[in-house]
Write a protein that holds these residues in place. Structure first.
Motif, PDB file in Angstrom:
ATOM      1  N   MET A 252       4.792  44.471 -30.766  1.00  0.00           N
ATOM      2  CA  MET A 252       4.722  45.576 -29.827  1.00  0.00           C
ATOM      3  C   MET A 252       6.094  45.801 -29.194  1.00  0.00           C
ATOM      4  O   MET A 252       6.764  44.870 -28.785  1.00  0.00           O
ATOM      5  N   ARG A 253       6.490  47.031 -29.154  1.00  0.00           N
ATOM      6  CA  ARG A 253       7.780  47.419 -28.619  1.00  0.00           C
ATOM      7  C   ARG A 253       7.798  47.390 -27.094  1.00  0.00           C
ATOM      8  O   ARG A 253       6.859  47.832 -26.453  1.00  0.00           O
ATOM      9  N   ARG A 254       8.868  46.876 -26.534  1.00  0.00           N
ATOM     10  CA  ARG A 254       9.036  46.887 -25.084  1.00  0.00           C
ATOM     11  C   ARG A 254       9.514  48.261 -24.622  1.00  0.00           C
ATOM     12  O   ARG A 254      10.217  48.948 -25.350  1.00  0.00           O
TER      13      ARG A 254
ATOM     14  N   TYR B 250      12.409  49.855 -19.503  1.00  0.00           N
ATOM     15  CA  TYR B 250      12.359  49.124 -18.235  1.00  0.00           C
ATOM     16  C   TYR B 250      12.132  47.630 -18.484  1.00  0.00           C
ATOM     17  O   TYR B 250      12.802  46.794 -17.869  1.00  0.00           O
ATOM     18  N   GLN B 251      11.227  47.291 -19.372  1.00  0.00           N
ATOM     19  CA  GLN B 251      10.974  45.878 -19.677  1.00  0.00           C
ATOM     20  C   GLN B 251      12.234  45.211 -20.219  1.00  0.00           C
ATOM     21  O   GLN B 251      12.551  44.078 -19.852  1.00  0.00           O
ATOM     22  N   TYR B 252      12.946  45.914 -21.084  1.00  0.00           N
ATOM     23  CA  TYR B 252      14.204  45.386 -21.604  1.00  0.00           C
ATOM     24  C   TYR B 252      15.233  45.239 -20.478  1.00  0.00           C
ATOM     25  O   TYR B 252      15.891  44.208 -20.354  1.00  0.00           O
ATOM     26  N   LEU B 253      15.340  46.273 -19.651  1.00  0.00           N
ATOM     27  CA  LEU B 253      16.308  46.261 -18.560  1.00  0.00           C
ATOM     28  C   LEU B 253      16.064  45.090 -17.611  1.00  0.00           C
ATOM     29  O   LEU B 253      17.009  44.471 -17.126  1.00  0.00           O
TER      30      LEU B 253
ATOM     31  N   ARG C   7      21.854  51.815 -25.716  1.00  0.00           N
ATOM     32  CA  ARG C   7      22.313  51.553 -27.088  1.00  0.00           C
ATOM     33  C   ARG C   7      21.907  50.140 -27.518  1.00  0.00           C
ATOM     34  O   ARG C   7      21.385  49.936 -28.608  1.00  0.00           O
ATOM     35  N   ASP C   8      22.117  49.163 -26.634  1.00  0.00           N
ATOM     36  CA  ASP C   8      21.714  47.792 -26.943  1.00  0.00           C
ATOM     37  C   ASP C   8      20.198  47.682 -27.088  1.00  0.00           C
ATOM     38  O   ASP C   8      19.692  47.015 -27.989  1.00  0.00           O
ATOM     39  N   TYR C   9      19.479  48.333 -26.183  1.00  0.00           N
ATOM     40  CA  TYR C   9      18.012  48.358 -26.244  1.00  0.00           C
ATOM     41  C   TYR C   9      17.550  48.945 -27.571  1.00  0.00           C
ATOM     42  O   TYR C   9      16.688  48.371 -28.256  1.00  0.00           O
ATOM     43  N   HIS C  10      18.135  50.065 -27.951  1.00  0.00           N
ATOM     44  CA  HIS C  10      17.745  50.729 -29.187  1.00  0.00           C
ATOM     45  C   HIS C  10      17.981  49.839 -30.398  1.00  0.00           C
ATOM     46  O   HIS C  10      17.149  49.750 -31.289  1.00  0.00           O
ATOM     47  N   GLU C  11      19.112  49.145 -30.427  1.00  0.00           N
ATOM     48  CA  GLU C  11      19.426  48.249 -31.548  1.00  0.00           C
ATOM     49  C   GLU C  11      18.465  47.061 -31.596  1.00  0.00           C
ATOM     50  O   GLU C  11      17.986  46.687 -32.670  1.00  0.00           O
ATOM     51  N   LYS C  12      18.167  46.469 -30.452  1.00  0.00           N
ATOM     52  CA  LYS C  12      17.308  45.296 -30.423  1.00  0.00           C
ATOM     53  C   LYS C  12      15.846  45.618 -30.656  1.00  0.00           C
ATOM     54  O   LYS C  12      15.124  44.834 -31.247  1.00  0.00           O
TER      55      LYS C  12
END
Length: 74
Positions: A1-3, A6-9, A66-71
Motif C-alpha cells: 500500500m502506497r503512503r 504526508y505520511q512520507y513527510l 521528488r524523493d517521495y515520488h522516487e521512493k
C-alpha cells in the motif's frame, strides 16, 4: 500500500533540527488542515502555495516530493 505524501513527510520530522526539510515536516505536523491523504503533486502544491506560510520556498516541497515520488514509485 502506497503512503500519502504526508505520511512520507512525517518520516522526515526532527524537532531539534533546523534543516529546511525537517522544519517543513515539523510545521506540516502542526498544520491541522494539511491534506493528509493526498498524493497528487498539483493538489499539494496548490494547498502549500495558498496556506503554508511556514514554507519559505516551494523548492523545499519540490525536493521532498521528488524523493517521495522516487521512493513510492507513483
Amino acid at each position: 500500500m502506497r503512503r500519502s505524501f504526508y505520511q512520507y513527510l512525517m518520516t522526515l520530522r526532527n524537532p531539534s533540527s533546523t534543516e529546511p526539510i525537517a522544519e517543513f515536516a515539523n510545521n506540516a505536523f502542526y498544520d491541522q488542515s494539511f491534506p493528509k491523504q493526498e498524493t497528487d503533486y498539483h493538489r499539494l502544491s496548490q494547498y502549500l502555495e495558498l496556506n503554508a506560510g511556514y514554507l519559505p520556498t516551494m523548492t523545499i516541497f519540490d525536493e521532498v516530493y521528488r524523493d517521495y515520488h522516487e521512493k513510492e514509485q507513483l
